[in-house]
Write an enzyme that holds these catalytic residues in place. Structure first.
Site, PDB file in Angstrom:
ATOM      1  CG  ASP A   1      25.260 133.899  35.253  1.00  9.75           C
ATOM      2  OD1 ASP A   1      24.930 133.285  36.293  1.00  9.75           O
ATOM      3  OD2 ASP A   1      25.952 133.400  34.346  1.00  9.75           O
TER       4      ASP A   1
ATOM      5  CD  GLU B   1      25.976 133.472  40.081  1.00  7.87           C
ATOM      6  OE1 GLU B   1      25.985 132.304  40.464  1.00  7.87           O
ATOM      7  OE2 GLU B   1      26.308 133.817  38.930  1.00  7.87           O
TER       8      GLU B   1
END
Length: 373
Positions: free
Chosen positions: A215, A268
């Site tokens: 993330d 990401e």
């Protein structure tokens, strides 16, 4: 602590925790569950290579489906219903939001206190093992969102663990993401690197997951991320790159992909500049990410070429691009995979047209995504 204060902390390496709002760590035997997914594990390389289609359904376990009284499903029931749903809908994988222990429900798991503790919201570690096992028996792979970029400031977590700065950077200008209210890991410490890399290995080894999505990569790569002038300090080269974080990501992916060569490592990425940085960092000879999870980057392939990334650079380092489409209250990730040697722009455009015909994106979105020939 060194100052004589008494503080109470959860065990950072605990395998299980009390259900929130309680905070204590629990002793748990991870060897109590026996997987029966041998066939999947042996054949995973055939299902997760860059020459086969992958379609991913992204889901938050706590809100996907519930009992009529509002109570959430446990991992075992979720494994049965979710894998059956994914199979019927034509998905090959599910991507679940973070399942490491966290105290605050609205964070959806992105503010972690217990990296090695599977959240007790939906059951025990054995229950989560059964979730993964059931998915595999139904032919569905499992990808987990993973948060090595920051951690929550809840007192029982990693923050100032022994009264001093253990996991976070001690420099005030590199310590916090003020916008998120979280602390930033000190990637220059070998102990912190080991804590995080070992955690990723732990998830692959003990729970048989098939991939992780790292993330908020941009927040790790840039020292000035979400900071105003004067709120950050340059690196030794005088620029804004977090050299320690880059080295950590290279180490993470090298270790994981050498140990588990058939898993998916997703980064990401929210902007093309970061995508270019990740791609070019991998050209140093160390693989950074095999896949980029790109949010709302129209025509990202063409944009990267415009930014000066050559086709050869793309072929040598980045082998897939992921488009995420948020539909209604849930998340659908269309894994528009491409091998850049195999698929020329015309083939890419055909894939985009196919996504539109199948209703995954609108025809207007398809026009934006297609590469101008």
């Amino acid at each position: 602590t060194s100052k004589g204060n008494v503080i109470y902390k959860s065990d950072p390496y605990a395998f299980h925790s009390e259900l929130r709002p309680k905070r204590a760590s629990k002793v748990y035997d991870l060897d109590s569950y026996k997987f029966t997914d041998d066939v999947w594990m042996k054949e995973r390389s055939k299902k997760q290579n860059f020459h086969c289609p992958i379609n991913i359904y992204e889901v938050h376990l706590g809100s996907w489906r519930k009992y009529s009284d509002g109570n959430v499903f446990d991992y075992r029931k979720m494994g049965e219903e979710l894998s059956d749903y994914a199979l019927k809908m034509g998905y090959t994988h599910i991507e679940i939001l973070p399942i490491s222990e966290y105290p605050y429900d609205p964070s959806w798991g992105y503010q972690v206190t217990g990296y090695y503790s599977i959240t007790s919201r939906y059951g025990t570690p054995a229950d989560f093992m059964d979730f993964v096992n059931t998915c595999h028996l139904n032919g569905i792979g499992v990808i987990v969102d993973w948060v090595p970029g920051h951690f929550t400031k809840d007192a029982h977590g990693l923050i100032e663990f022994d009264g001093d700065y253990v996991y976070e950077d001690p420099n005030p200008k590199r310590m916090e993401h003020e916008g998120w209210g979280t602390r930033i890991f000190d990637y220059g410490k070998t102990e912190v690197q080991s804590f995080l890399v070992s955690n990723a290995i732990f998830l692959f080894d003990k729970f048989h997951i098939d991939g992780i999505r790292v993330d908020a990569v941009a927040s790790m790569l840039y020292l000035d991320y979400d900071k105003k002038p004067g709120e950050w300090i340059p690196n030794e080269n005088g620029d804004n790159k977090n050299l320690e974080a880059i080295a950590f990501l290279q180490k993470l992916n090298t270790v994981i992909l050498n140990s588990y060569p058939n898993v998916i490592m997703i980064g990401e990425i929210r902007d093309s500049e970061t995508a270019r940085a990740v791609i070019r960092a991998s050209l140093t000879g160390v693989l950074v990410f095999s896949t980029i999870h790109a949010k709302s980057i129209p025509g990202v392939y063409a944009r990267l070429l415009e930014l000066g990334v050559s086709r050869q650079e793309l072929e040598n380092s980045l082998r897939a691009i992921v488009y995420q489409r948020l539909i209604g209250g849930g998340g659908v990730v269309d894994f528009a995979k491409r091998d850049f040697e195999q698929y020329p722009p015309t083939r890419w455009n055909e894939q985009i047209d196919s996504l539109a015909r199948d209703g995954h994106i609108s025809f207007e979105e398809a026009k934006i995504e297609k590469i101008a020939l």
